[in-house]
Design an enzyme around this catalytic site. Structure first.
Site, PDB file in Angstrom:
ATOM      1  N   SER A   1      -3.153   0.206   6.880  1.00  0.00           N
ATOM      2  CA  SER A   1      -3.254   1.029   8.085  1.00  0.00           C
ATOM      3  C   SER A   1      -4.329   2.099   7.928  1.00  0.00           C
ATOM      4  O   SER A   1      -4.599   2.821   8.881  1.00  0.00           O
ATOM      5  CB  SER A   1      -1.913   1.711   8.343  1.00  0.00           C
ATOM      6  OG  SER A   1      -1.627   2.584   7.266  1.00  0.00           O
TER       7      SER A   1
ATOM      8  N   CYS B   1      -0.145  -2.687   2.240  1.00  0.00           N
ATOM      9  CA  CYS B   1       0.617  -1.748   3.068  1.00  0.00           C
ATOM     10  C   CYS B   1       2.073  -2.203   3.063  1.00  0.00           C
ATOM     11  O   CYS B   1       2.359  -3.342   3.448  1.00  0.00           O
ATOM     12  CB  CYS B   1       0.035  -1.791   4.484  1.00  0.00           C
ATOM     13  SG  CYS B   1       0.936  -0.819   5.694  1.00  0.00           S
ATOM     14  N   ASN B   2       2.954  -1.335   2.604  1.00  0.00           N
ATOM     15  CA  ASN B   2       4.385  -1.689   2.572  1.00  0.00           C
ATOM     16  C   ASN B   2       4.914  -1.940   3.983  1.00  0.00           C
ATOM     17  O   ASN B   2       5.717  -2.839   4.207  1.00  0.00           O
ATOM     18  CB  ASN B   2       5.204  -0.544   1.971  1.00  0.00           C
ATOM     19  CG  ASN B   2       4.924  -0.322   0.497  1.00  0.00           C
ATOM     20  OD1 ASN B   2       5.695  -0.731  -0.349  1.00  0.00           O
ATOM     21  ND2 ASN B   2       3.816   0.327   0.186  1.00  0.00           N
TER      22      ASN B   2
ATOM     23  N   CYS C   1       4.879   3.524  -0.231  1.00  0.00           N
ATOM     24  CA  CYS C   1       3.771   3.526   0.738  1.00  0.00           C
ATOM     25  C   CYS C   1       2.494   3.647  -0.086  1.00  0.00           C
ATOM     26  O   CYS C   1       2.429   4.469  -1.011  1.00  0.00           O
ATOM     27  CB  CYS C   1       3.919   4.712   1.683  1.00  0.00           C
ATOM     28  SG  CYS C   1       2.490   4.989   2.745  1.00  0.00           S
TER      29      CYS C   1
HETATM   30  N1  DGL Z   1      -0.075   2.496   3.527  1.00  0.00           N
HETATM   31  C1  DGL Z   1       0.955   2.204   4.475  1.00  0.00           C
HETATM   32  C2  DGL Z   1       2.223   1.731   3.744  1.00  0.00           C
HETATM   33  O1  DGL Z   1       2.148   1.349   2.593  1.00  0.00           O
HETATM   34  C3  DGL Z   1       1.112   3.401   5.366  1.00  0.00           C
HETATM   35  C4  DGL Z   1       1.928   3.139   6.532  1.00  0.00           C
HETATM   36  C5  DGL Z   1       1.559   3.915   7.733  1.00  0.00           C
HETATM   37  O2  DGL Z   1       0.444   3.804   8.213  1.00  0.00           O
HETATM   38  O3  DGL Z   1       2.473   4.598   8.225  1.00  0.00           O
HETATM   39  O4  DGL Z   1       3.289   1.655   4.298  1.00  0.00           O
END
Ligand code: DGL
Length: 259
Positions: free
Chosen positions: A11, A73-74, A183
């Protein structure tokens, strides 16, 4: 052997923490990284929207010749990876909060998980958590507000520290001995986390495991690159200067792309 690139998306800038682990383990691979920062944070969006965005990123990476896609991205993994695996031919590597090692190694039998709402409410996360945390109390906390701060270049700020104090104090009062970073943006908070957490609380993230899994899948599919100087391309649909700050130590190209 394949010189086609590994595709990576997140994201926003957080998945660069995964890219660094990939690059360390697989230094000859060409890579293309998409930072969908215009749509960050994914964690506050509906399941359908997260799926749509994951499909958009996947198709863009496939259009650029990706041989394998790392969903760095999780939130996207927990909401979209099953669909992606069913609908596209390339291998997908995902990332999920590392509950298993935290639960296995916990002495206090209380662990904390900091992740987005989108991850914490997903079926995949809840199933994994149930399977691996028997006999362990898992304290879940939505890290609302942290991703926008990191996306705006404010990872090291009083605002980040105050939010983290608010989120972690209840966990510390309860006696956690492991904190799972759920995250890919959160590894950039580790310097502040180290100021807040007592020494015995271990911070767990999944970056290295993702890189090892990527290596294994490339090897299994005969897709590893030959020894070469790689081309690493980074694209953002928002602020190029901010993305550059996250990869300034590396020989990479960072450009704006409207996607
Ligand atoms: N890096 C994303 C994750 O691992 C961020 C999520 C987001 O954009 O809220 O979930």
């Amino acid at each position: 052997m394949s010189l086609q690139p590994i595709g990576i998306f997140d994201s926003g800038v957080g998945g660069t923490s995964i890219w660094k682990e990939l690059h360390k383990l697989l230094p000859f691979e060409n890579t293309i990284y998409l930072a969908d920062s215009r749509n960050a944070p994914y964690g506050e969006k509906s399941d359908e929207k997260i799926l749509d965005l994951s499909v958009k990123n996947t198709e863009l990476l496939l259009g650029k010749g990706a041989k394998l896609i790392v969903v760095a991205c999780n939130t996207a993994t927990t909401n979209a990876i099953a669909y992606l695996r069913e609908n596209y031919d390339v291998p997908f590597i995902g990332i999920e909060p590392a509950i298993k090692p935290a639960a296995l190694n916990s002495k206090s039998k209380i662990i904390g998980v900091l992740a987005t709402q989108g991850t914490l409410s997903s079926a995949l996360f809840n199933n994994t958590s149930k399977v691996f945390s028997e006999g362990v109390k898992v304290m879940e906390q939505n890290g609302a507000g942290l991703v926008p701060l990191i996306e705006s270049g404010k990872a090291f700020s009083a605002e980040s520290k105050n939010l983290l104090l608010k989120y972690l104090n209840p966990m510390l009062n309860e006696g956690i001995d492991h904190l799972v970073l759920g995250c890919t943006h959160y590894p950039y908070l580790i310097p502040i986390l180290k100021q807040i957490l007592p020494e015995h609380v271990e911070i767990i993230d999944s970056g290295e495991a993702v890189a090892k899994q990527t290596y294994a899948i490339l090897l299994k599919n005969n897709l590893l690159a030959t020894k070469q100087i790689p081309v690493n391309q980074f694209y953002t649909n928002a602020n190029v200067e901010i993305l550059k700050q996250f990869v300034y130590k590396y020989q990479v190209q960072v450009n704006y792309l409207d996607f």
